[in-house]
Design a protein around this motif. Structure first.
Motif, PDB file in Angstrom:
ATOM      1  N   PHE A  89       9.781   2.823   8.366  1.00 56.95           N
ATOM      2  CA  PHE A  89       8.711   1.977   7.833  1.00 56.95           C
ATOM      3  C   PHE A  89       8.494   2.160   6.334  1.00 56.95           C
ATOM      4  CE2 PHE A  89       6.614   5.939   8.883  1.00 56.95           C
ATOM      5  CZ  PHE A  89       5.737   6.130   7.843  1.00 56.95           C
ATOM      6  N   ALA A  90       9.194   3.129   5.741  1.00 57.03           N
ATOM      7  CA  ALA A  90       9.019   3.346   4.300  1.00 57.03           C
ATOM      8  C   ALA A  90      10.184   4.145   3.755  1.00 57.03           C
ATOM      9  CB  ALA A  90       7.713   4.082   4.029  1.00 57.03           C
ATOM     10  N   GLU A  91      10.480   3.913   2.473  1.00 56.92           N
ATOM     11  CA  GLU A  91      11.431   4.735   1.737  1.00 56.92           C
ATOM     12  C   GLU A  91      10.635   5.655   0.820  1.00 56.92           C
ATOM     13  OE1 GLU A  91      14.782   4.947   2.036  1.00 56.92           O
ATOM     14  OE2 GLU A  91      14.505   3.648   3.794  1.00 56.92           O
ATOM     15  N   ILE A  92      10.790   6.943   1.015  1.00 56.60           N
ATOM     16  CA  ILE A  92       9.983   7.941   0.315  1.00 56.60           C
ATOM     17  C   ILE A  92      10.801   8.591  -0.789  1.00 56.60           C
ATOM     18  CG2 ILE A  92       8.538   9.978   0.573  1.00 56.60           C
ATOM     19  CD1 ILE A  92       7.546   7.591   2.173  1.00 56.60           C
ATOM     20  N   PRO A  93      10.349   8.522  -2.056  1.00 57.74           N
ATOM     21  CA  PRO A  93      11.097   9.149  -3.160  1.00 57.74           C
ATOM     22  C   PRO A  93      11.254  10.652  -2.937  1.00 57.74           C
ATOM     23  CG  PRO A  93       9.306   7.769  -3.978  1.00 57.74           C
ATOM     24  CD  PRO A  93       9.106   7.899  -2.507  1.00 57.74           C
ATOM     25  N   GLN A  94      12.379  11.190  -3.378  1.00 53.23           N
ATOM     26  CA  GLN A  94      12.672  12.603  -3.228  1.00 53.23           C
ATOM     27  C   GLN A  94      12.744  13.280  -4.599  1.00 53.23           C
ATOM     28  OE1 GLN A  94      13.255  13.984   0.335  1.00 53.23           O
ATOM     29  NE2 GLN A  94      11.872  12.238   0.103  1.00 53.23           N
ATOM     30  N   LEU A 142      -0.509  11.997   0.403  1.00 50.49           N
ATOM     31  CA  LEU A 142      -0.634  11.173  -0.800  1.00 50.49           C
ATOM     32  C   LEU A 142      -1.925  10.370  -0.791  1.00 50.49           C
ATOM     33  CD1 LEU A 142       3.059   9.962  -1.045  1.00 50.49           C
ATOM     34  CD2 LEU A 142       1.927  11.604  -2.555  1.00 50.49           C
ATOM     35  N   ALA A 143      -2.335   9.876   0.369  1.00 50.03           N
ATOM     36  CA  ALA A 143      -3.597   9.139   0.456  1.00 50.03           C
ATOM     37  C   ALA A 143      -4.771  10.045   0.117  1.00 50.03           C
ATOM     38  CB  ALA A 143      -3.763   8.550   1.855  1.00 50.03           C
ATOM     39  N   ALA A 144      -4.701  11.310   0.547  1.00 49.22           N
ATOM     40  CA  ALA A 144      -5.775  12.252   0.224  1.00 49.22           C
ATOM     41  C   ALA A 144      -5.778  12.611  -1.258  1.00 49.22           C
ATOM     42  CB  ALA A 144      -5.630  13.508   1.081  1.00 49.22           C
ATOM     43  N   VAL A 145      -4.599  12.759  -1.845  1.00 49.36           N
ATOM     44  CA  VAL A 145      -4.514  13.064  -3.282  1.00 49.36           C
ATOM     45  C   VAL A 145      -5.089  11.910  -4.102  1.00 49.36           C
ATOM     46  CG1 VAL A 145      -2.902  13.448  -5.181  1.00 49.36           C
ATOM     47  CG2 VAL A 145      -2.581  14.649  -3.012  1.00 49.36           C
ATOM     48  N   THR A 164       3.413   6.071  -2.812  1.00 50.13           N
ATOM     49  CA  THR A 164       4.621   6.800  -3.180  1.00 50.13           C
ATOM     50  C   THR A 164       4.770   6.964  -4.684  1.00 50.13           C
ATOM     51  OG1 THR A 164       5.912   4.746  -3.042  1.00 50.13           O
ATOM     52  CG2 THR A 164       5.853   6.146  -1.083  1.00 50.13           C
ATOM     53  N   ARG A 165       4.045   6.159  -5.467  1.00 48.02           N
ATOM     54  CA  ARG A 165       4.078   6.341  -6.920  1.00 48.02           C
ATOM     55  C   ARG A 165       3.430   7.656  -7.348  1.00 48.02           C
ATOM     56  NH1 ARG A 165       3.713   0.499  -7.275  1.00 48.02           N
ATOM     57  NH2 ARG A 165       1.428   0.520  -7.164  1.00 48.02           N
ATOM     58  N   LEU A 166       2.699   8.287  -6.436  1.00 49.07           N
ATOM     59  CA  LEU A 166       2.074   9.569  -6.754  1.00 49.07           C
ATOM     60  C   LEU A 166       3.059  10.732  -6.677  1.00 49.07           C
ATOM     61  CD1 LEU A 166      -1.270   9.147  -4.770  1.00 49.07           C
ATOM     62  CD2 LEU A 166      -0.914   8.831  -7.224  1.00 49.07           C
ATOM     63  N   VAL A 167       4.246  10.484  -6.140  1.00 51.48           N
ATOM     64  CA  VAL A 167       5.259  11.537  -6.033  1.00 51.48           C
ATOM     65  C   VAL A 167       5.946  11.729  -7.382  1.00 51.48           C
ATOM     66  CG1 VAL A 167       7.355  12.291  -4.855  1.00 51.48           C
ATOM     67  CG2 VAL A 167       5.642  10.945  -3.616  1.00 51.48           C
ATOM     68  N   ARG A 168       6.111  12.988  -7.798  1.00 55.85           N
ATOM     69  CA  ARG A 168       6.870  13.247  -9.024  1.00 55.85           C
ATOM     70  C   ARG A 168       8.343  13.289  -8.658  1.00 55.85           C
ATOM     71  NH1 ARG A 168       5.566  13.719 -13.775  1.00 55.85           N
ATOM     72  NH2 ARG A 168       3.356  13.874 -13.226  1.00 55.85           N
ATOM     73  N   ARG A 225       0.832  -1.205   0.000  1.00 57.41           N
ATOM     74  CA  ARG A 225       0.000   0.000   0.000  1.00 57.41           C
ATOM     75  C   ARG A 225       0.868   1.258   0.000  1.00 57.41           C
ATOM     76  NH1 ARG A 225      -3.364   3.070  -1.780  1.00 57.41           N
ATOM     77  NH2 ARG A 225      -4.809   4.186  -0.437  1.00 57.41           N
ATOM     78  N   ILE A 226       1.938   1.226   0.767  1.00 61.34           N
ATOM     79  CA  ILE A 226       2.846   2.367   0.792  1.00 61.34           C
ATOM     80  C   ILE A 226       3.459   2.587  -0.584  1.00 61.34           C
ATOM     81  CG2 ILE A 226       5.060   3.175   1.720  1.00 61.34           C
ATOM     82  CD1 ILE A 226       4.234   1.866   4.385  1.00 61.34           C
ATOM     83  N   ALA A 227       3.804   1.499  -1.269  1.00 61.93           N
ATOM     84  CA  ALA A 227       4.371   1.617  -2.618  1.00 61.93           C
ATOM     85  C   ALA A 227       3.381   2.257  -3.581  1.00 61.93           C
ATOM     86  CB  ALA A 227       4.797   0.238  -3.119  1.00 61.93           C
TER      87      ALA A 227
END
Length: 523
Positions: free
Chosen positions: A45-50, A198-201, A23-27, A18-20
């Motif tokens: 708990f997660a690796e967040i793209p920058q 991201l969940a709200a977006v 995070t795909r919503l991040v540009r 679910r986290i993956a």
């Protein structure tokens, strides 16, 4: 102090898959990431793209392309999307609360407050959109000959930089009216709490908003946030006063507008004649909701000298029964601070106050047995002006008690300092309203801590003095994202007069007309 067992190795209800998805919503094209750590355990708990400035540039390019078509959609279509979002927020509230708690460590009831506020915002703008954005018709200079249509034109692409303390509601409550007004958004959530946004977006897209209308970028504030400030047609920032000044400077250099909700050192006044039990119960919520990590929470409490001891006893009795803990159930009254940095800041303020002579009446210590960044709800007295927390924002579960001699002194003390975000007054309503009128704060709540104004989304909310510029919520909350465009239609007689008439004669005719209009009530 009632405490709950610390969850050893508490399993996250939000899985890796679910986290993956989120995070795909991040540009992001950098190939770099940041480890997100939960206050519940302190573990990653997660690796967040920058993102980087190139990603921001691409986000704006896509948002501008999308804005052109989105601005042409009907108000009816936008209304449907807003009201559908309202329904989705309520339907998916369990997962949203899970994510908010995972990222912030706040109690479940405080996490529910985020879902509630965002749903109220979506419903409000969905229902008021037509009234707020439809053209109006001000009076023309010559009645019957000059007609005016006032339109509200979207600004373009709005840049939003949102904080960690309310990662769901503040992420979207400012952006929803921007979308509703026909703008698109480029958004940088705080690095500590991106998944809530991201969940709200994701729900925005499901509700019917265009997929490209809301772009998310993540990364270092001065770099990614600065790139947003350099490109946006309007900037909405929530955070510290120091950073807000930098945002305002960047906006001013480009001659674009901005709204800023900044710091606060909010005061609560208990008036003579107030119900001390109710005031103490109200203070508990006003001071310790979200572990005090709320821009509008109370950090200073002024009590009549003759009622000081009785009120203090009432407040301390309630503080000592608070349940503290972390987890995904509804039991704890108060959760954790969000990070080691925040724990250090709160500890530093309290320790400094004690070193300068303050007395700890309750709390005043971390609770590592409950979680890595826990701090007990803390009540201080005898805090001198030399202490850092006397005038500086603590942003944690800490409140200072002060006696006062008369109401004039209480108002003077409440207005002291550089901030003016929120205030609370407890007592008979007529007297409390008179005191509220004298307080220099953008919102004042009577017989309530902050939720009366915060939850009443038809009421504008924002700060005076160093607490910010502009307002969220209400009509002002959507009009800030528009430009007023006046369109005039002139009939029969030109404003400068007919070419066949001598100028002197025309000036005389206009003069006579003005004298007649002066006697006409509605002209």
């Amino acid at each position: 102090m009632t405490t709950l067992d610390a969850p050893e190795g508490l399993a996250s209800p939000v899985g890796a898959a679910r986290i993956a998805e989120l995070t795909r919503l991040v540009r992001s094209t950098t190939g770099t990431s940041r480890t997100a750590r939960s206050p519940i355990t302190g573990e990653g708990f997660a690796e967040i793209p920058q993102s980087d400035p190139d990603d921001v540039e691409e986000a704006f390019r896509i948002a501008r392309r999308t804005q052109t078509s989105w601005a042409q959609t009907s108000l009816r279509e936008r209304k449907r999307a807003l009201l559908r979002l309202h329904d989705l927020l309520l339907e998916r509230q369990d997962e949203l609360m899970d994510i908010v708690q995972l990222e912030t460590g706040k109690s479940r009831f405080d996490a529910f407050g985020e879902v509630l506020h965002l749903a109220l915002t979506a419903r409000y703008y969905g229902r008021r959109l037509h009234r707020q954005l439809r053209p109006s018709h001000p009076s023309g200079v010559f009645p019957g000959l000059t007609s005016i249509e006032l339109r509200r034109v979207p600004k373009g692409v709005v840049g939003i930089i949102s904080p960690w303390n309310y990662p769901l509601t503040v992420a979207l409550c400012d952006g929803l009216p921007a979308l509703a007004a026909g703008n698109t958004v480029v958004h940088k959530p705080d690095a500590q709490t991106p998944l809530s946004a991201l969940a709200a977006v994701e729900l925005l897209r499901e509700a019917g908003f265009p997929a490209d209308a809301w772009q998310v970028v993540l990364g270092d504030g001065p770099v990614v946030g600065g790139a947003i400030v350099q490109r946006a047609d309007y900037i909405c920032f929530t955070g510290s006063t120091a950073t807000g000044r930098l945002v305002a400077q960047g906006a001013a250099e480009r001659l674009v507008g901005c709204s800023l909700e900044l710091g606060g050192k909010n005061a609560m006044i208990v008036l003579p004649g107030a119900d001390l039990g109710k005031a103490a119960a109200g203070a508990l919520a006003a001071c310790f909701s979200t572990a005090g990590q709320l821009c509008v929470s109370v950090e200073r409490l002024y009590v009549p000298a003759e009622a000081y001891d009785a009120f203090s006893d009432e407040l301390l009795a309630r503080v000592r029964t608070m349940s503290l803990g972390v987890g995904f159930d509804w039991d704890p009254d108060m959760g954790s601070l969000v990070s080691q940095q925040q724990l250090d800041a709160v500890s530093r303020h309290v320790d400094d106050a004690v070193a300068h002579g303050a007395t700890v009446l309750a709390g005043g210590v971390p609770r590592p047995d409950l979680g890595p960044w826990f701090y007990e709800p803390t009540v201080l007295e005898d805090v001198p002006p030399t202490a850092q927390l006397y005038a500086g924002e603590t942003f944690g579960p800490v409140v200072s008690l002060y006696p006062y001699r008369d109401v004039d002194e209480a108002v003077e003390l409440a207005n002291a300092g550089e901030y003016g975000l929120n205030a609370s007054v407890w007592g008979p309503v007529r007297e409390a309203k008179a005191v509220a009128a004298r307080i220099k704060a953008g919102t004042v709540n009577i017989n309530e801590g902050y939720a009366g104004t915060f939850a009443s989304v038809d009421a504008p909310m924002g700060g005076m003095r160093q607490s910010g510029l502009g307002r969220r919520q209400g009509d002002e909350g959507i009009w800030r994202y528009t430009e007023s465009q006046s369109v005039a239609v002139q009939r029969l007689l030109p404003i400068t007069g007919p070419a066949s008439m001598a100028r002197e004669r025309y000036a005389g005719l206009v003069t006579t007309s003005l004298k007649i209009l002066r006697r006409t009530p509605r002209a």
